[in-house]
Write a protein that holds these residues in place. Structure first.
Motif, PDB file in Angstrom:
ATOM      1  N   UNK A  16       0.625  -1.218  -0.579  1.00  0.00           N
ATOM      2  CA  UNK A  16      -0.447  -0.199   0.130  1.00  0.00           C
ATOM      3  C   UNK A  16       0.810   1.557   0.358  1.00  0.00           C
ATOM      4  N   UNK A  17      -0.061   2.137  -1.136  1.00  0.00           N
ATOM      5  CA  UNK A  17       0.893   3.802  -0.793  1.00  0.00           C
ATOM      6  C   UNK A  17      -0.691   4.427  -0.580  1.00  0.00           C
ATOM      7  N   UNK A  18       0.130   5.466   0.339  1.00  0.00           N
ATOM      8  CA  UNK A  18      -1.022   6.519   0.553  1.00  0.00           C
ATOM      9  C   UNK A  18      -0.805   8.210   0.568  1.00  0.00           C
ATOM     10  N   UNK A  19      -1.064   8.947   0.614  1.00  0.00           N
ATOM     11  CA  UNK A  19      -0.620  10.406   0.519  1.00  0.00           C
ATOM     12  C   UNK A  19      -1.572  10.591   2.070  1.00  0.00           C
ATOM     13  N   UNK A  20      -0.481  11.424   2.545  1.00  0.00           N
ATOM     14  CA  UNK A  20      -0.734  11.916   4.061  1.00  0.00           C
ATOM     15  C   UNK A  20      -1.593  13.478   4.144  1.00  0.00           C
ATOM     16  N   UNK A  21      -2.895  12.894   4.997  1.00  0.00           N
ATOM     17  CA  UNK A  21      -3.828  14.383   4.468  1.00  0.00           C
ATOM     18  C   UNK A  21      -3.166  15.175   6.107  1.00  0.00           C
ATOM     19  N   UNK A  22      -1.781  15.389   6.136  1.00  0.00           N
ATOM     20  CA  UNK A  22      -1.788  16.211   7.253  1.00  0.00           C
ATOM     21  C   UNK A  22      -0.322  17.402   7.370  1.00  0.00           C
ATOM     22  N   UNK A  23      -0.075  16.882   5.449  1.00  0.00           N
ATOM     23  CA  UNK A  23       0.629  17.845   4.944  1.00  0.00           C
ATOM     24  C   UNK A  23       0.844  17.570   3.206  1.00  0.00           C
ATOM     25  N   UNK A  24       1.367  18.480   2.847  1.00  0.00           N
ATOM     26  CA  UNK A  24       0.364  18.406   1.347  1.00  0.00           C
ATOM     27  C   UNK A  24       1.850  18.202   0.866  1.00  0.00           C
ATOM     28  N   UNK A  25       1.407  17.559  -0.273  1.00  0.00           N
ATOM     29  CA  UNK A  25       2.489  16.666  -1.662  1.00  0.00           C
ATOM     30  C   UNK A  25       3.560  17.848  -1.747  1.00  0.00           C
ATOM     31  N   UNK A 341      16.302   2.540  16.591  1.00  0.00           N
ATOM     32  CA  UNK A 341      14.734   2.322  15.866  1.00  0.00           C
ATOM     33  C   UNK A 341      14.560   4.250  16.424  1.00  0.00           C
ATOM     34  N   UNK A 342      15.276   4.719  17.230  1.00  0.00           N
ATOM     35  CA  UNK A 342      15.321   6.356  15.661  1.00  0.00           C
ATOM     36  C   UNK A 342      14.685   6.801  14.630  1.00  0.00           C
ATOM     37  N   UNK A 343      16.259   6.401  14.032  1.00  0.00           N
ATOM     38  CA  UNK A 343      15.380   5.830  12.380  1.00  0.00           C
ATOM     39  C   UNK A 343      15.014   5.459  12.234  1.00  0.00           C
ATOM     40  N   UNK A 344      14.197   4.132  12.616  1.00  0.00           N
ATOM     41  CA  UNK A 344      13.499   3.745  12.106  1.00  0.00           C
ATOM     42  C   UNK A 344      11.816   4.625  11.955  1.00  0.00           C
ATOM     43  N   UNK A 345      12.262   4.915  12.853  1.00  0.00           N
ATOM     44  CA  UNK A 345      11.150   5.808  13.636  1.00  0.00           C
ATOM     45  C   UNK A 345      10.848   7.250  12.476  1.00  0.00           C
ATOM     46  N   UNK A 346      11.727   7.959  12.160  1.00  0.00           N
ATOM     47  CA  UNK A 346      11.496   8.824  11.139  1.00  0.00           C
ATOM     48  C   UNK A 346      11.128   8.546  10.241  1.00  0.00           C
ATOM     49  N   UNK A 347      11.617   7.206   9.255  1.00  0.00           N
ATOM     50  CA  UNK A 347      11.241   6.610   8.439  1.00  0.00           C
ATOM     51  C   UNK A 347      10.364   6.373   8.193  1.00  0.00           C
ATOM     52  N   UNK A 348       9.951   6.135   9.517  1.00  0.00           N
ATOM     53  CA  UNK A 348       8.362   5.806   9.196  1.00  0.00           C
ATOM     54  C   UNK A 348       7.217   6.155   9.191  1.00  0.00           C
ATOM     55  N   UNK A 349       7.553   7.629   9.715  1.00  0.00           N
ATOM     56  CA  UNK A 349       6.037   8.963   9.668  1.00  0.00           C
ATOM     57  C   UNK A 349       6.394   9.977   9.198  1.00  0.00           C
ATOM     58  N   UNK A 350       7.426  10.470  10.272  1.00  0.00           N
ATOM     59  CA  UNK A 350       8.390  12.029  10.441  1.00  0.00           C
ATOM     60  C   UNK A 350       8.470  12.402   8.723  1.00  0.00           C
ATOM     61  N   UNK A 351       9.842  10.910   8.260  1.00  0.00           N
ATOM     62  CA  UNK A 351       9.728  11.651   6.988  1.00  0.00           C
ATOM     63  C   UNK A 351       8.556  11.332   5.580  1.00  0.00           C
ATOM     64  N   UNK A 352       8.364  10.242   5.641  1.00  0.00           N
ATOM     65  CA  UNK A 352       7.209  10.445   5.146  1.00  0.00           C
ATOM     66  C   UNK A 352       6.292  11.163   4.763  1.00  0.00           C
ATOM     67  N   UNK A 353       5.817  11.353   5.903  1.00  0.00           N
ATOM     68  CA  UNK A 353       4.689  12.394   5.958  1.00  0.00           C
ATOM     69  C   UNK A 353       4.859  13.898   5.089  1.00  0.00           C
ATOM     70  N   UNK A 354       5.693  14.046   5.774  1.00  0.00           N
ATOM     71  CA  UNK A 354       6.850  15.530   5.200  1.00  0.00           C
ATOM     72  C   UNK A 354       7.022  15.664   3.980  1.00  0.00           C
ATOM     73  N   UNK A 355       6.661  14.462   3.461  1.00  0.00           N
ATOM     74  CA  UNK A 355       7.333  14.490   1.760  1.00  0.00           C
ATOM     75  C   UNK A 355       5.556  14.151   1.344  1.00  0.00           C
ATOM     76  N   UNK A 356       4.803  14.169   2.477  1.00  0.00           N
ATOM     77  CA  UNK A 356       3.332  13.847   1.750  1.00  0.00           C
ATOM     78  C   UNK A 356       2.445  12.447   1.009  1.00  0.00           C
TER      79      UNK A 356
END
Length: 367
Positions: A16-25, A341-356
């Motif tokens: 699955x791939x999806x667009x985050x609704x918290x950050x503009x693509x 674990x910190x890097x995994x957390x960033x790659x799981x949520x923060x970075x994808x969300x920031x990229x839309x």
């Protein structure tokens, strides 16, 4: 303070791939550039380095079998270390050309909790099965007797010294055939990524008409997923199981490459490969201004994990088993799991969300 979230691995799949609704693509052009940079500046060159190391190993093994000696055997062992190092840098890429013909599994059959691979390798050596000394027939056998961990035993396991003498001729021919197989696969992987119209071009040309990636965002997600899962595999199947609960209960032989004492080299190369992949993305050009800090934060986490592993490796002239039996080294390795674990957390949520983007469902998390 940011909380770390540990994830238990159950399988290596992603859906699955999806667009985050918290950050503009992020604009498509920015993501397209990041994908192209990753392919051209890291992935293809890294596969080229693996190919070069495999060529050197193949040549060294041929020399050993034609003129056995302790010096020739040492040359093969040294070339094997280069193969492990360069492969570990690209280990994250289990998709694309690595999926064809079970190439990834034929290079690295891991984890193998029941030791079936070792049993099969030992059986081949005991029976002196000549079908294991022909590339064509070896490739028809179990993936467990073809790859780097099988080579690890042949080159460093019980009886490896015989290859320096004529009495070890069969073992040498078997090892040389595995080296040929590794070279054959490395050539296929490099060509699969770098050839015109190959997988590199496929990722760079992602779009609605593409058979694999319907958008550049999906191609970028493939890289994000690969990076995240490799760090999870490193932490949860390579690092933590050998550590167990304490120095007294540590089980170093649960780690890959413990016989050759290349365990830490492999782990360090895993982290460095992901760090170089992330760096190649040039995320500062793709992230929104208020998310630019994520680039430095991700680099910091990866750097701390790499440093903890590096400091352990160079702390003393010890084997991996010796490191786990020394409290100071044990503590460093335990600490390494935190920035991982910190890097995994960033790659799981923060970075994808920031990229839309969002990570979507990850079957590695279970049902």
């Amino acid at each position: 303070m940011r909380k770390f979230a540990c994830v238990l691995l159950t399988t290596f799949a992603f859906c699955g791939f999806a667009q985050a609704d918290t950050q503009a693509p992020v604009p498509t052009d920015a993501l397209k550039k990041s994908v192209a940079l990753a392919v051209d500046q890291f992935v293809i060159p890294a596969y080229g380095q693996f190919k070069g190391a495999a060529e050197s190993q193949n040549d060294a093994y041929a020399r050993l079998c034609s003129a056995p000696s302790e010096e020739a055997l040492a040359d093969v062992q040294n070339s094997f270390a280069d193969v492990v190092k360069t492969f570990s840098r690209i280990e994250a890429f289990r998709f694309g050309p690595a999926r064809d013909d079970n190439r990834f599994e034929r290079l690295l059959f891991w984890p193998d909790p029941r030791g079936r691979g070792l049993q099969q390798v030992q059986s081949l050596l005991l029976e002196k099965d000549e079908s294991a000394t022909s590339l064509e027939t070896l490739q028809q056998k179990s993936v467990a007797v073809q790859g780097l961990l099988a080579l690890d035993f042949v080159l460093f396991g019980t009886g490896y010294e015989a290859q320096a003498t004529p009495e070890g001729a069969f073992r040498c021919r078997y090892g040389a055939t595995m080296a040929q197989s590794v070279l054959h696969i490395s050539n296929a992987l490099y060509d699969g990524w770098s050839a015109p119209g190959g997988y590199g071009d496929l990722m760079k040309s992602a779009g609605p008409e593409d058979v694999r990636y319907k958008s550049t965002g999906e191609a970028m997600q493939e890289f994000l997923r690969a990076a995240r899962e490799q760090l999870q595999i490193l932490r949860d199947t390579k690092l933590m199981p050998p550590l167990q609960d304490s120095v007294d209960t540590a089980k170093p032989k649960l780690a890959p490459f413990w016989r050759s004492d290349l365990t830490l080299l492999s782990m360090i190369s895993n982290v460095e490969g992901i760090a170089d992949l992330v760096d190649s993305w040039s995320l500062e050009n793709a992230l929104p201004a208020d998310r630019q800090y994520l680039t430095e934060q991700l680099a910091l986490e990866l750097g701390m994990a790499r440093d903890a592993l590096n400091q352990t490796e160079v702390s003393a002239d010890r084997t991996f088993e010796g490191h786990l039996s020394t409290q100071e080294d044990y503590d460093r390795l335990t600490y390494a799991s935190l920035p991982l674990t910190g890097a995994i957390t960033l790659l799981t949520g923060d970075v994808p969300a920031a990229l839309g983007l969002i990570a979507g469902f990850n079957a590695m998390d279970g049902d």
